[in-house]
Motif scaffolding. Structure first.
Motif, mmCIF file in Angstrom:
data_model
loop_
_atom_site.group_PDB
_atom_site.id
_atom_site.type_symbol
_atom_site.label_atom_id
_atom_site.label_comp_id
_atom_site.label_asym_id
_atom_site.label_seq_id
_atom_site.Cartn_x
_atom_site.Cartn_y
_atom_site.Cartn_z
ATOM 1 N N SER A 289 -7.877 -10.747 -5.622
ATOM 2 C CA SER A 289 -8.019 -9.345 -5.270
ATOM 3 C C SER A 289 -7.541 -9.134 -3.832
ATOM 4 O O SER A 289 -6.522 -9.694 -3.433
ATOM 5 N N SER A 290 -8.274 -8.378 -3.051
ATOM 6 C CA SER A 290 -7.869 -8.088 -1.678
ATOM 7 C C SER A 290 -9.062 -7.630 -0.850
ATOM 8 O O SER A 290 -9.946 -6.922 -1.352
ATOM 9 N N VAL B 40 0.808 -1.223 0.000
ATOM 10 C CA VAL B 40 0.000 0.000 0.000
ATOM 11 C C VAL B 40 0.846 1.280 0.000
ATOM 12 O O VAL B 40 0.569 2.206 -0.786
ATOM 13 N N PRO B 41 1.881 1.408 0.845
ATOM 14 C CA PRO B 41 2.695 2.633 0.786
ATOM 15 C C PRO B 41 3.303 2.878 -0.597
ATOM 16 O O PRO B 41 3.398 4.026 -1.046
ATOM 17 N N GLU B 42 3.700 1.813 -1.281
ATOM 18 C CA GLU B 42 4.243 1.959 -2.633
ATOM 19 C C GLU B 42 3.171 2.475 -3.590
ATOM 20 O O GLU B 42 3.448 3.263 -4.504
ATOM 21 N N ALA B 43 1.916 2.049 -3.381
ATOM 22 C CA ALA B 43 0.814 2.517 -4.232
ATOM 23 C C ALA B 43 0.578 4.013 -4.053
ATOM 24 O O ALA B 43 0.248 4.712 -5.011
ATOM 25 N N PRO C 205 -4.798 3.866 -3.504
ATOM 26 C CA PRO C 205 -4.662 3.505 -4.917
ATOM 27 C C PRO C 205 -4.537 1.998 -5.156
ATOM 28 O O PRO C 205 -5.010 1.493 -6.180
ATOM 29 N N TYR C 206 -3.906 1.290 -4.227
ATOM 30 C CA TYR C 206 -3.792 -0.168 -4.369
ATOM 31 C C TYR C 206 -5.177 -0.806 -4.419
ATOM 32 O O TYR C 206 -5.490 -1.598 -5.311
ATOM 33 N N ALA C 207 -6.032 -0.456 -3.450
ATOM 34 C CA ALA C 207 -7.366 -1.044 -3.387
ATOM 35 C C ALA C 207 -8.202 -0.667 -4.603
ATOM 36 O O ALA C 207 -8.968 -1.491 -5.122
ATOM 37 N N VAL C 208 -8.053 0.564 -5.087
ATOM 38 C CA VAL C 208 -8.769 0.977 -6.288
ATOM 39 C C VAL C 208 -8.330 0.131 -7.485
ATOM 40 O O VAL C 208 -9.153 -0.309 -8.292
ATOM 41 N N ASP D 102 3.623 5.696 -5.919
ATOM 42 C CA ASP D 102 3.607 5.613 -7.384
ATOM 43 C C ASP D 102 2.311 4.944 -7.844
ATOM 44 O O ASP D 102 2.308 3.781 -8.257
ATOM 45 N N PRO D 103 1.187 5.676 -7.791
ATOM 46 C CA PRO D 103 -0.094 5.067 -8.174
ATOM 47 C C PRO D 103 -0.134 4.639 -9.637
ATOM 48 O O PRO D 103 -0.768 3.639 -9.963
ATOM 49 N N ALA D 104 0.539 5.374 -10.525
ATOM 50 C CA ALA D 104 0.494 5.017 -11.948
ATOM 51 C C ALA D 104 1.108 3.643 -12.187
ATOM 52 O O ALA D 104 0.555 2.822 -12.938
#
Length: 304
Positions: free
Chosen positions: A104-105, A66-69, A130-133, A72-74
């Motif tokens: 998924s998650s 999640v922190p990485e998302a 962004p990860y969950a999206v 860098d969401p793209a």
């Protein structure tokens, strides 16, 4: 005759456990080898990936941190959503008609009030990072593909899982690594932690793998399934259990850099739909998980 199974993300935490399970005697699945390196972000690399047509696919590969998302969401969307699209298109081109399990998650549910716990599949998703999206988007894409192409497509929503081989960027693995270092005299008896007074629904990775295989055999196409233990435990309690098992006295120090945005205080899921459909039930206790994780990290720390 064994059925042919293709799995993305075999080198990851869950993938390695799945690979080990499938190599065991008596497995009904034959894990298809990967004839060449491939990148889900590069459609050309997927051409010729399946000399043998798989009977089923488990799509595990993804950016999961999640922190990485947030950083860098793209890139997260490119891997988790567009990578899934590239995989589906490549399978369609090859003529695939088998079962497709998208992993998924449980994070897609987002903020859920305590009154709505435990979380069932009827809970409307409300992703908060962004990860969950990206995972929810890929869920919809996979399910749409099943409707359009007539494939049996299922979605798994695993909650937090723990086990041997997990990266120490995840909280329980990080705690086990630090405790092992303390025990071996490699760091002071202080543990750097984030917000550990939240509860989460933790499940051993071995039970997660069993759930995926059960869904391939007995899952209902078009359905979404929670994969969870059905009980909540605070992160603090698990860390304290790790300390007790290792017989290590330590001080817990909160590190602001380890605090996450969009966290909620309590998480507990319901696996009733999964159990009713497949007969699956958790079999590995928390104590068994923590003992195995500690043993694993003691070896890894010695090798570092």
């Amino acid at each position: 005759m064994k059925k042919r199974l293709f799995v993305t993300g075999l080198t990851g935490f869950v993938g390695q456990h799945l690979q080990s399970r499938l190599s065991a005697e008596g497995s009904p699945w034959h894990l298809l080898p990967v004839p060449s390196r491939y990148d889900l972000g590069q459609p050309d690399s997927l051409e010729g990936l399946w000399p043998q047509m798989p009977d089923a696919v488990i799509h595990l590969a993804g950016q999961t941190f999640v922190p990485e998302a947030f950083r860098d969401p793209a890139r997260t969307f490119n891997i988790n959503l567009l990578g899934t699209l590239n995989l589906l298109q490549a399978l369609k081109t090859r003529g695939f008609k088998g079962t497709f399990l998208y992993v998924s998650s449980g994070d897609v549910y987002g903020q859920v009030s305590e009154a709505q716990l435990p979380i069932t599949e009827h809970q409307p998703p409300c992703p908060r990072n962004p990860y969950a999206v990206s995972k929810l988007s890929a869920e919809f894409l996979s399910l749409q593909w099943g409707l359009s192409e007539g494939w049996p497509v299922l979605v798994a929503r695993p909650f937090n899982h723990i086990g041997t081989g997990q990266k120490d960027s995840f909280v329980i693995a990080s705690a086990a690594r630090q405790i092992s270092r303390i025990k071996q005299g490699l760091q002071a008896p202080q543990l750097e932690v984030g917000d550990i007074d939240v509860s989460r629904d933790f499940l051993d990775v071995g039970d997660v793998v069993s759930a995926y295989l059960a869904l391939l055999e007995k899952g209902t196409p078009g359905q979404v399934y929670n994969i969870c233990s059905g009980r909540e435990q605070t992160i603090r309690s698990l860390i304290e259990q790790l300390g007790d098992l290792a017989q290590v006295d330590m001080q817990l120090i909160q590190d602001p850099a380890r605090l996450r945005r969009a966290d909620q205080r309590r998480v507990c899921g319901s696996h009733a739909r999964l159990a009713e459909t497949t007969g699956w039930t958790p079999e590995i206790t928390t104590q068994q998980s923590l003992r195995a994780i500690l043993s694993d990290w003691e070896k890894r720390v010695k090798e570092q």
